[in-house]
Structures are given as C-alpha cells and as structure tokens.
Design a protein around this motif. Structure first.
Motif: not given
Length: 286
Positions: A3, A6, A10, A43, A253, A261, A263-264
């Motif tokens: 996390q 991520i 962000d 990502l 997310q 993307s 991963a999100r």
C-alpha cells in the motif's frame, strides 16, 4: 502490492513530486531497481491493452469538434455517438489530471455505446492539446486557471445542448481531477441533469444549495486524501435537499476505474460503479 507504493504513486500523480524523486523513493520501498520496475509497470498506464471499445467500432461515429472557450481559446473535444439520427441525452466526460488520454477517449466511447452523445473535453486545448508525455500533462493541468477551466466546461455543456442530435438533457462524469470538476459543474450549472464524480474532491459546503442536478458519488475505500471530505459534503447535500447517492467501495484504490493501471484497477468495483452510473443516466437523461 504494498500500500505504501500505491500511496507514493498517488502522491506523485497529485502532488508536485518530480519523477526523479518518485523513482528514488520507489526503489527504496520496493527493495531494489528490478522490483521497482515491476511495480511501475503495474502502476503506469498500458492503454492499448486496456481499450474496451475499439476506435473503429462499426456502430459508433466519432469526430473531433471545437467550440469557443474563455479568453479566445478554441476548445477541442472528442465527440462520439452511436449511429442513427435520433436525439439523445448528452454527457461530458471529464478526464483525470493528465489530459484527454487514450483511456478517457475509451471511456467516452463506452458512454456513447450506452446510447448517449458523449464528449471527451480536452482541458489542455489552450496549450495545444494533451501531450503524449503524462508528466507534461500533469504539469500543464497545474497551470490552468480554475475559473476559466470551469467556464470552458460549462460552455461544453451549452454546446451539447444546442446540437440538433441532443435532446437537451445533459450529464457529466469525471474521474479524479475530473471528479472534482463534475462536482463543481453541478454547483454552477442549474440546467445540468446528472453529475457523476469518481473519487473527486468535494466543493465548499456552501455551494451545495445551488445544485439542481442529481449526483452520484463514487469513493474508493483506500483513498484517504479524497475521503477526508466526504462527511462535510454529505451533510451539506442533505441540508440542501439535493438528490444524491454515494458509495464507498471497500478495499478499492483511488483510480479503481482506470483499467489501464493494473495495480489500482478493481474490476468488481469498476463494473458496479459503471452500472450505477448508467442507471442514473437512463433515469435523468432519457
């Protein structure tokens, strides 16, 4: 994925964090260059792999359109509709803080495929349009005058209402930066019928009484930055008697709808949110 990684991404996509600093911190968090490269691949967007509706879909008609913007700027947009002559509700699609990317053009086609006149606005028209380099796009977004930008989108809604293939009813859907703008359009356009904000920052609570549109607010469970404003905005909407729905997608997310993307992206949350979005458009736009 961790996390913390991520959250770092962000921060990179929303704060003035240079790519060099981002990469240095990513390597430390990931535990090495190779692992950082793998995380980055998950990502950052892979547009070609994530396209849902083909650019040359035989059932859709697309074109590049323009309309007069603020301060002499000619605004540009990507207009898509299904084939046929019937009048239909119109939707402005508001991009993230990178500009009118291939992903947002794909979302515009999804809206058109659902039966609407869909306009993906390029907020960076005054800079020559959205650049291919996303870092450049984020930088240019930060240079926009907020009020001029808002007025350019209000003019986009007016442009859609005046088109002969529009039934005069309008909505908007925005993501991240665009989600915040969807909220602002609702507070500034009394003719707007529906506004959908995906993980968008909330306006000042004092603006809630001006809203005439129906609102649909999608929030990601892991999005602490945006979610900090939920309670105050919810209270303001209730006090003002605004018709709204809001949903918090647990475990999701920020940017969970962005299927470019990996991963999100959260397929389950994205589908549920999209079904709810189209339901509102059916009810509010005809």
């Amino acid at each position: 994925m961790d996390q913390r990684i991520i959250n770092l991404f962000d921060e990179y996509t929303h704060a003035p964090l240079s790519r060099q600093e981002f990469l240095e911190r990513l390597v430390k968090l990931a535990g090495g260059t190779a692992l950082a490269a793998a995380a980055l691949a998950a990502l950052e967007p892979g547009y070609a792999q994530a396209a849902t509706v083909a650019e040359d879909d035989k059932n859709l008609v697309s074109e590049d359109v323009t309309w007069p913007g603020e301060a002499g700027v000619t605004m540009r947009g990507y207009l898509v509709r299904s084939k046929g002559r019937k009048k239909r509700g119109a939707v402005v699609v508001i991009h993230e803080n990178r500009g009118l990317t291939p992903h947002i053009k794909d979302v515009t086609r999804r809206v058109a495929q659902a039966g609407y006149l869909a306009l993906g606005v390029d907020a960076l028209s005054g800079f020559g349009g959205t650049p291919a380099n996303e870092d450049e796009g984020r930088t240019l977004i930060g240079k926009l005058d907020a009020e001029q930008n808002l007025n350019n989108y209000l003019r986009a809604l007016a442009y859609l209402r005046a088109r002969p293939d529009s039934n005069g009813r309008t909505g908007c859907v925005g993501f991240c930066w665009g989600g915040a703008l969807a909220n602002r359009l609702a507070t500034h356009d009394p003719q707007l019928n529906a506004a959908v904000a995906y993980y968008g920052r909330q306006p000042d609570a004092a603006e809630a009484p001006a809203i005439k549109a129906r609102l649909l607010l999608h929030y990601a469970g892991q999005d602490e930055r945006v979610n900090a404003g939920i309670a105050a905005w919810e209270a303001a909407l209730k006090a003002a008697g605004v018709r709204f729905e809001q949903y918090l997608y647990k475990g999701a997310q920020h940017a969970f709808n962005n299927d470019s993307s990996p991963a999100r992206y959260n397929a389950e949350a994205a589908k549920l949110a999209w079904d709810r979005t189209l339901k509102l458009f059916r009810e509010a736009l005809g």
